[in-house]
Design a protein around this motif. Structure first.
Motif, PDB file in Angstrom:
ATOM      1  N   PRO A   1       0.811  -1.229   0.000  1.00 19.34           N
ATOM      2  CA  PRO A   1       0.000   0.000   0.000  1.00 19.34           C
ATOM      3  C   PRO A   1       0.840   1.273   0.000  1.00 19.34           C
ATOM      4  CG  PRO A   1      -0.664  -1.456   1.784  1.00 19.34           C
ATOM      5  CD  PRO A   1       0.493  -2.089   1.141  1.00 19.34           C
TER       6      PRO A   1
ATOM      7  N   ARG B   1       1.827   7.224  -6.671  1.00 18.09           N
ATOM      8  CA  ARG B   1       0.666   7.907  -7.226  1.00 18.09           C
ATOM      9  C   ARG B   1       0.891   9.375  -7.591  1.00 18.09           C
ATOM     10  NH1 ARG B   1      -4.556   5.748  -7.691  1.00 18.09           N
ATOM     11  NH2 ARG B   1      -5.678   7.181  -9.032  1.00 18.09           N
TER      12      ARG B   1
ATOM     13  N   LEU C   1      -6.185   5.977   3.013  1.00 20.04           N
ATOM     14  CA  LEU C   1      -5.961   6.415   1.631  1.00 20.04           C
ATOM     15  C   LEU C   1      -5.242   5.356   0.802  1.00 20.04           C
ATOM     16  CD1 LEU C   1      -5.739   8.716  -0.557  1.00 20.04           C
ATOM     17  CD2 LEU C   1      -3.626   9.386   0.564  1.00 20.04           C
ATOM     18  N   VAL C   2      -4.213   4.708   1.394  1.00 27.19           N
ATOM     19  CA  VAL C   2      -3.435   3.756   0.602  1.00 27.19           C
ATOM     20  C   VAL C   2      -4.318   2.633   0.043  1.00 27.19           C
ATOM     21  CG1 VAL C   2      -1.211   4.197   1.676  1.00 27.19           C
ATOM     22  CG2 VAL C   2      -2.731   2.514   2.692  1.00 27.19           C
ATOM     23  N   TRP C   3      -5.317   2.227   0.812  1.00 33.45           N
ATOM     24  CA  TRP C   3      -6.177   1.130   0.325  1.00 33.45           C
ATOM     25  C   TRP C   3      -7.079   1.606  -0.796  1.00 33.45           C
ATOM     26  CZ3 TRP C   3      -4.047  -3.077   1.634  1.00 33.45           C
ATOM     27  CH2 TRP C   3      -3.383  -3.173   2.855  1.00 33.45           C
ATOM     28  N   VAL C   4      -7.494   2.876  -0.722  1.00 31.52           N
ATOM     29  CA  VAL C   4      -8.285   3.422  -1.825  1.00 31.52           C
ATOM     30  C   VAL C   4      -7.416   3.511  -3.081  1.00 31.52           C
ATOM     31  CG1 VAL C   4      -9.585   5.416  -2.634  1.00 31.52           C
ATOM     32  CG2 VAL C   4      -9.800   4.688  -0.271  1.00 31.52           C
ATOM     33  N   LEU C   5      -6.164   3.935  -2.910  1.00 31.68           N
ATOM     34  CA  LEU C   5      -5.266   4.028  -4.063  1.00 31.68           C
ATOM     35  C   LEU C   5      -5.020   2.651  -4.673  1.00 31.68           C
ATOM     36  CD1 LEU C   5      -2.567   6.560  -2.802  1.00 31.68           C
ATOM     37  CD2 LEU C   5      -4.512   6.991  -4.285  1.00 31.68           C
ATOM     38  N   LEU C   6      -5.051   1.640  -3.825  1.00 31.01           N
ATOM     39  CA  LEU C   6      -4.758   0.286  -4.292  1.00 31.01           C
ATOM     40  C   LEU C   6      -6.001  -0.411  -4.849  1.00 31.01           C
ATOM     41  CD1 LEU C   6      -2.065  -1.089  -4.224  1.00 31.01           C
ATOM     42  CD2 LEU C   6      -2.668  -2.134  -2.053  1.00 31.01           C
ATOM     43  N   PHE C   7      -7.080  -0.359  -4.082  1.00 29.18           N
ATOM     44  CA  PHE C   7      -8.250  -1.179  -4.427  1.00 29.18           C
ATOM     45  C   PHE C   7      -9.472  -0.377  -4.855  1.00 29.18           C
ATOM     46  CE2 PHE C   7      -6.187  -4.070  -1.183  1.00 29.18           C
ATOM     47  CZ  PHE C   7      -5.681  -4.940  -2.140  1.00 29.18           C
ATOM     48  N   GLY C   8      -9.416   0.965  -4.787  1.00 31.16           N
ATOM     49  CA  GLY C   8     -10.550   1.777  -5.221  1.00 31.16           C
ATOM     50  C   GLY C   8     -10.792   1.578  -6.707  1.00 31.16           C
TER      51      GLY C   8
ATOM     52  N   ASP D   1     -15.225   5.905  -6.375  1.00 34.03           N
ATOM     53  CA  ASP D   1     -14.246   4.909  -5.928  1.00 34.03           C
ATOM     54  C   ASP D   1     -14.833   3.516  -5.772  1.00 34.03           C
ATOM     55  OD1 ASP D   1     -11.818   6.130  -5.896  1.00 34.03           O
ATOM     56  OD2 ASP D   1     -12.074   7.000  -3.919  1.00 34.03           O
TER      57      ASP D   1
END
Lengths: 277, 268, 339
Positions: free
Chosen positions: A31, A38, B103-110, C87
Motif C-alpha cells: 500500500p 501515485r 488512503l493507501v487502500w483506496v489508491l490500491l483497491f478503489g 471509488d
C-alpha cells in the motif's frame, strides 16, 4: 539466501521471517508503494505544485509545528508524571498509573468530541476561560495543540518510566552527599541519564501527533491557512477527486515525518555515549 | 514541600487532561437520562455498528497477533542482515497518519486504484466493504503486538530456547512450552492495546467505509453520524460505551502488568 | 478492461492468498430471500426526509410488486459522497446537493451523460434556498446580505471547497453583490467574518447552534427549520434575505450499478416516486420546497416567496465550479484568512 545461516541454534527462522515479510509486504509495503508512486502520474512539476501551494504549506506548517510543540510540552509533563509515579507512594497511584494509558485506548473520535465539549466557547472549561480571560481555545491553533498534547503524553511517560525505575535513587543521594544541591543533582545526574528516553518519548509523541486526525478535526475549526491540519487536507483533496494531490500531500507528510524521526535518532546516538559514561 | 508540589502538579495534569474529558463523555451521555442513552445503544443501526466493530477487531487482531509473534521471534532470537531495517519497517505504521492508512487502500483497491478495474471485473469488493475496513484496521494496529514483544524477548535472550532445542524439542514445542509462558502477560497486554485501537480507529476507517448505515458503519463512525444528526445524547452514549471499553482495557492491562510483575518477582 | 489488466507480478501466490481471503470476506451477506435492497447515497441534511420516504416507498413497493424492499442510506458531505461512488461505493441511486457532483460521477462513465434530462425539472424533485439563521430576536439587526459584511460580525458557513451547501451560500451572496456592483470585494469582506469553516453543512449548524459560535448561520432553508425544531423553537429566528438562490438538489440512477445488480426497475420507481404528491408532501414537511405548485401553496406560511436566481445565472455548475471553486479560482483569490 543460499549459504548464509542465521547465528542461532533455534529452529523456525525461515518460517517466522517468511511470515513477517509476507505480513509486512501485504499490509504495509504494497500500500505504501501505491502512495509513493501515485503523485507522479501527473508529472513531477504538478506533484511539486500540489505540495507547495500556500494552503498546503500552511497545513503542513501547522501539523508539524503543533506536533513539535505538543511533543515538547509532553516532555516536561510526561517526566513529571513518570517521576511522581515511580518515586512517590500515594493513595490512588495505581489508578493514576492506569489512567496514563487512556489516550492509547480511548478512540480518537471520542477524545475529539469530549475535548470539544470541554473547550468550546460554551463548554465547561471554554466558557470560564473565555469569560474571565478572553481566551478562545477550541477552533483556534490552541485547540489543535491541546488535542495533540493529549494523544502524545503517554508515549513520554511510558518510555521514561522504566529508565527512571532502573535509575537508583542512590545516585542522587550520592550526589547530594557530595554536596550537590537538589537542582544540581537533577541537572547533572538524573537528566543526562534520562535524556535518551526523553528523546525517544519526544519522537514517539511527535510521530503520533503529526498524523492525528480523529481528535483534532472536531476541535480545530478547520479554517484553511489557519487551523487546517495536513491530514484533513488529504481528505479534502480526496473529496475534490484529486487523488494525485491527496497522495502528494500524504507522501510529503511521510517524508517530513521521517526527516524529524531521523534527526531524533541522530541526536540520540550522540547522547548515548555521554549518558552511559 | 517540593514533593507535595510535584505530586499536586502531576495529579492536576492528569485530572485536567485525562479525567475531565472522560467525565465529560459520561456526563453528556447521561444528560437526558439513562433511558435515552440506553435507547441510543439498543437501536438497530447502533447494534449493527457494534457487531461490525467486533467483527473487524476479531479479524484484525489475530492477523496482527500472528504477524507480531512471528516478527518478534525472528527479530529477537536471530541475527541477520537487515534486521534493523526490519524493525523500522515493522514500526512504520505508527508514524503514518491514520488518514494515509485509509488512503493507501483506496489508491490500491478503489475503482480508480491499481487493482480496482481487475477487482470490478471479477465482482470483488474491498473498499467500502468489510475487507477494506479490516485492512485499514490491520494497518493501523500493525505494530502493537510486535512492539510489546520485541524488547522483552530480546531481554530474555535465547538460552532457554536453545536448551530446549538441544534437548530435542521441535520449534512449535519450544515456542509453546518455553517462550510463551515467559511472554504471555506482555503478549496479552499487547493484544489488548491492539484490540482497543482496532475498535476505536476513526480516521483510517472513515476513508474506506462509505458510511452506509447499518452496513459499513463502525462504532466511532456511528458516533460521528449521530453527532451530525443533532442526537448529541445518543452520540455521547455510544462514545461512552467506547470509553467504557477503553477503561476495561486499561483495567485489564494494569492487572496483567501486576501478574507479570509477580511472575518476574517469583522468578528472580 | 477485464482479466487482461492482471499483471503477472501480481499473480504471486502470496498476494493471491491475500486476495482470496479478501474475496471470501467480500461475499455479500446473503439477504433474506426475495428481499431487494437499494443503496441511496445522499448528502447531509436529507437524513430525516429519506428516513421517512424510504419507509413509505418500501410499503408502496411491496404493495405494487409483492417484493420486500430495504433502502440503505449513506450521508455525508456531497463531494465526499460523490467521491465514494466514483471509488466504488455501490450506490443504486445518488441524491446529492448539486448537479456538479453527479456530473463528476457521470464523467467517470457510471451514469449516462444525459442524466439530468431523464427526470422532470432537471431531475430535482424538491428545491431549497439559502436563508440566515440568527439568534433569537435578531440582536444584531441582520436583514440582508449587506449586513453580514459589517466589521466585527461573525458569520458561520461551511467550506465551499468541500461542502455543496457552502457553494450555494457563496453563490447566493455573490448573486446579491453582483446587483450591487462589486461581488468579489463584498464576498471577500463576508468571508473575512467567518471564524470557522466546517467541512459540511451539518458541522456548521452544530458550530452555530450547539457550540454557540457566531451571530448568523448561512444555511439551507430546510436545515434552518430543522435547527429550530431540534434545538428548541425559542432560540433562533430565520431571516430571509432580499435575494437568494434556487438550490436544486438533483437525483439520478447510477446506471452501471443498477444494471449489474438488476435493480433498475426499483431504483427508477424510487426516484419517480419523489415527484408523487405523497412524497412532495413529505418533502414539504421536512422543509424542502416541493415542486408541486399546489402542495407548495399549502405550505405558503413556511416557504415565503423569495426573489431567487438560478445556477443558470452562473453559466451552469461546471462553469461556476471552474470560475469560483477550482484551485486558483475566485474563492482562492478572495479568501485570505488571518488577513
Amino acid at each position: 539466501m543460499t549459504g548464509w545461516r542465521p547465528r542461532s541454534a533455534l529452529p523456525g527462522f525461515g518460517l517466522s521471517l517468511g511470515v513477517t515479510l509476507l505480513w509486512l509486504s501485504a499490509i504495509v509495503l504494497l500500500p505504501l508503494a501505491a502512495l509513493a508512486l501515485r503523485p507522479w502520474e501527473l508529472g513531477v512539476a504538478s506533484a511539486w505544485e500540489s505540495v507547495t501551494q500556500p494552503r498546503v504549506l500552511a497545513a503542513l506548517r501547522l501539523s508539524f509545528g503543533a506536533a513539535l510543540a505538543a511533543a515538547a510540552l509532553d516532555v516536561p509533563l510526561g517526566l513529571l508524571i513518570a517521576w511522581v509515579l515511580v518515586r512517590y507512594r500515594f493513595p490512588g497511584r495505581r489508578l493514576a498509573d492506569a489512567m496514563v494509558d487512556l489516550p492509547f485506548a480511548l478512540p480518537t473520535a471520542v477524545a475529539g468530541v469530549a475535548l470539544t465539549a470541554l473547550y468550546a466557547p460554551n463548554g465547561w472549561v471554554g466558557e470560564p476561560l473565555g469569560a474571565s480571560l478572553g481566551w478562545r481555545i477550541a477552533f483556534t491553533p490552541w485547540g489543535v495543540l491541546i488535542a495533540l498534547v493529549f494523544v502524545g503524553l503517554p508515549f513520554v511517560v511510558r518510555t521514561v518510566e522504566p529508565v527512571l525505575r532502573d535509575l537508583p535513587a542512590e545516585a542522587e543521594e550520592a550526589a547530594a552527599t557530595l554536596g550537590a544541591t537538589r537542582a544540581q543533582a537533577l541537572r547533572r545526574v538524573v537528566l543526562p541519564a534520562l535524556a535518551p528516553a526523553l528523546l525517544t518519548g519526544f519522537g514517539l509523541a511527535f510521530a503520533r501527533a503529526v498524523g492525528e486526525y480523529g481528535s483534532v478535526i472536531f476541535i480545530a475549526g478547520n479554517l484553511p491557512m489557519l487551523t487546517e491540519i495536513a491530514p484533513l487536507l488529504i481528505v479534502i483533496r480526496l473529496e475534490e477527486f484529486d487523488y494525485a494531490g491527496a497522495a502528494a500531500v500524504g507522501l510529503a507528510m511521510l517524508v517530513l515525518a521521517f526527516g524529524v524521526l531521523l534527526a531524533v535518532n541522530a541526536a540520540q546516538r550522540r547522547l548515548r555515549p555521554w549518558a552511559r559514561a | 514541600m517540593a514533593r507535595r508540589l510535584a505530586l499536586l502538579a502531576a495529579l492536576l495534569v492528569l485530572a485536567v487532561l485525562f479525567l475531565l474529558p472522560l467525565v465529560a463523555v459520561f456526563a453528556e451521555a447521561l444528560r437526558r437520562g439513562w433511558d435515552v442513552a440506553l435507547a441510543a445503544i439498543a437501536e438497530p443501526d447502533a447494534l449493527a455498528a457494534i457487531s461490525l466493530t467486533l467483527l473487524v477487531a476479531a479479524i484484525a487482531v489475530p492477523v496482527n497477533l500472528l504477524g507480531g509473534v512471528a516478527a518478534a521471534w525472528c527479530i529477537a532470537k536471530f541475527d541477520f542482515p537487515g534486521k534493523r531495517l526490519l524493525v523500522t519497517l515493522v514500526e512504520l505504521p505508527f508514524a503514518v497518519s491514520p488518514v494515509i492508512s485509509g488512503l493507501v487502500w483506496v489508491l490500491l483497491f478503489g475503482a480508480h486504484g491499481w487493482l480496482g478495474p481487475w477487482l470490478q471485473a471479477h465482482g470483488l469488493r474491498i473498499v467500502f466493504a468489510l475487507p477494506g475496513l479490516v485492512l485499514a484496521t490491520v494497518f493501523v494496529t500493525f505494530p502493537f503486538v510486535a512492539r510489546t514483544l520485541i524488547p522483552l524477548m530480546q531481554d530474555q535472550g535465547r538460552e532457554e530456547e536453545e536448551a530446549a532445542a538441544t534437548l530435542g524439542a521441535g520449534g512449535l514445542q519450544t515456542f509453546f512450552r518455553v517462550t510463551l509462558p515467559n511472554i504471555r502477560w506482555a503478549l496479552l497486554s499487547g493484544v489488548l492495546l491492539c484490540n482497543a485501537r482496532a475498535m476505536g480507529e476513526f480516521g483510517a476507517v472513515s476513508v474506506v467505509s462509505g458510511h452506509v448505515r447499518g452496513q459499513t458503519n463502525t462504532m466511532p463512525l456511528h458516533v460521528e453520524i449521530l453527532y451530525n444528526e443533532y442526537q448529541f445524547a445518543g452520540a455521547f452514549a455510544v462514545a461512552a460505551l467506547l470509553a467504557l471499553l477503553a477503561l476495561v482495557t486499561l483495567g485489564a492491562k494494569a492487572l496483567l502488568e501486576r501478574l507479570a510483575g509477580r511472575q518476574a518477582g517469583a522468578a528472580g | 478492461m477485464t482479466g487482461a489488466r492482471t499483471d503477472p507480478s501480481f499473480a504471486a501466490p502470496a498476494r493471491r492468498a491475500l486476495l482470496a481471503g479478501a474475496a471470501a470476506l467480500a461475499l455479500p451477506v446473503p439477504a433474506r430471500a426475495q428481499e431487494a435492497t437499494l443503496l441511496n447515497v445522499s448528502y447531509d441534511p436529507t437524513r430525516e426526509f429519506y428516513r421517512d420516504y424510504n419507509a413509505a416507498f418500501a410499503t408502496q413497493w411491496r404493495a405494487r410488486s409483492g417484493q420486500a424492499l430495504r433502502v440503505n442510506t449513506s450521508h455525508g458531505g456531497s463531494g465526499r459522497q460523490a467521491r465514494s461512488v466514483i471509488d466504488g461505493l455501490e450506490a443504486d441511486v445518488v441524491t446529492l446537493a448539486l448537479a456538479y457532483d453527479i456530473d463528476s460521477i457521470a464523467d467517470r462513465g457510471l451514469i449516462a451523460a444525459d442524466w439530468q434530462a431523464r427526470l422532470p425539472q432537471d431531475s430535482a424533485p424538491y428545491t431549497s434556498t439559502i436563508v440566515f439563521l440568527v439568534r433569537k430576536g435578531n440582536p444584531k439587526g441582520l436583514r440582508d446580505w449587506g449586513d453580514l459584511a459589517k466589521p466585527g460580525l461573525q458569520v458561520i458557513t461551511p467550506n465551499p471547497k468541500t461542502s455543496g451547501g457552502a457553494r450555494w451560500n457563496y453563490l447566493a451572496a455573490w448573486a446579491w453583490a453582483q446587483r450591487q456592483g462589486n461581488p468579489e470585494e463584498f464576498v471577500a469582506r463576508l468571508y473575512r467574518n467567518v471564524p470557522v469553516l466546517d467541512t459540511g453543512a451539518r458541522g456548521s449548524t452544530t458550530t452555530f447552534a450547539q457550540r454557540g459560535l457566531g451571530d448568523v448561520l448561512l444555511a439551507w432553508e430546510n436545515e434552518a427549520h430543522l435547527a429550530l425544531k431540534e434545538f428548541g423553537e425559542g432560540r433562533f429566528d430565520i431571516v430571509a434575505p432580499s435575494l437568494s438562490i434556487l438550490a436544486e438538489p438533483p437525483v439520478a440512477v447510477v446506471d452501471r450499478v443498477v444494471d449489474r445488480r438488476g435493480t433498475r426497475a426499483v431504483a427508477e420507481a424510487y426516484l419517480q416516486g419523489l415527484y408523487a404528491p405523497e412524497a412532495q408532501r413529505l418533502a414539504a414537511r421536512h422543509f424542502y420546497r416541493p415542486r408541486d405548485a399546489a402542495i407548495l401553496a399549502e405550505h405558503a406560511a413556511t416557504f415565503p416567496s423569495l426573489d431567487l436566481v438560478t445556477i443558470a445565472a452562473f453559466g451552469g455548475w461546471r462553469e461556476a465550479q471552474k470560475t469560483h471553486f477550482a484551485d486558483g479560482g475566485a474563492f482562492d483569490r478572495l479568501y485570505r484568512p488571518g488577513r
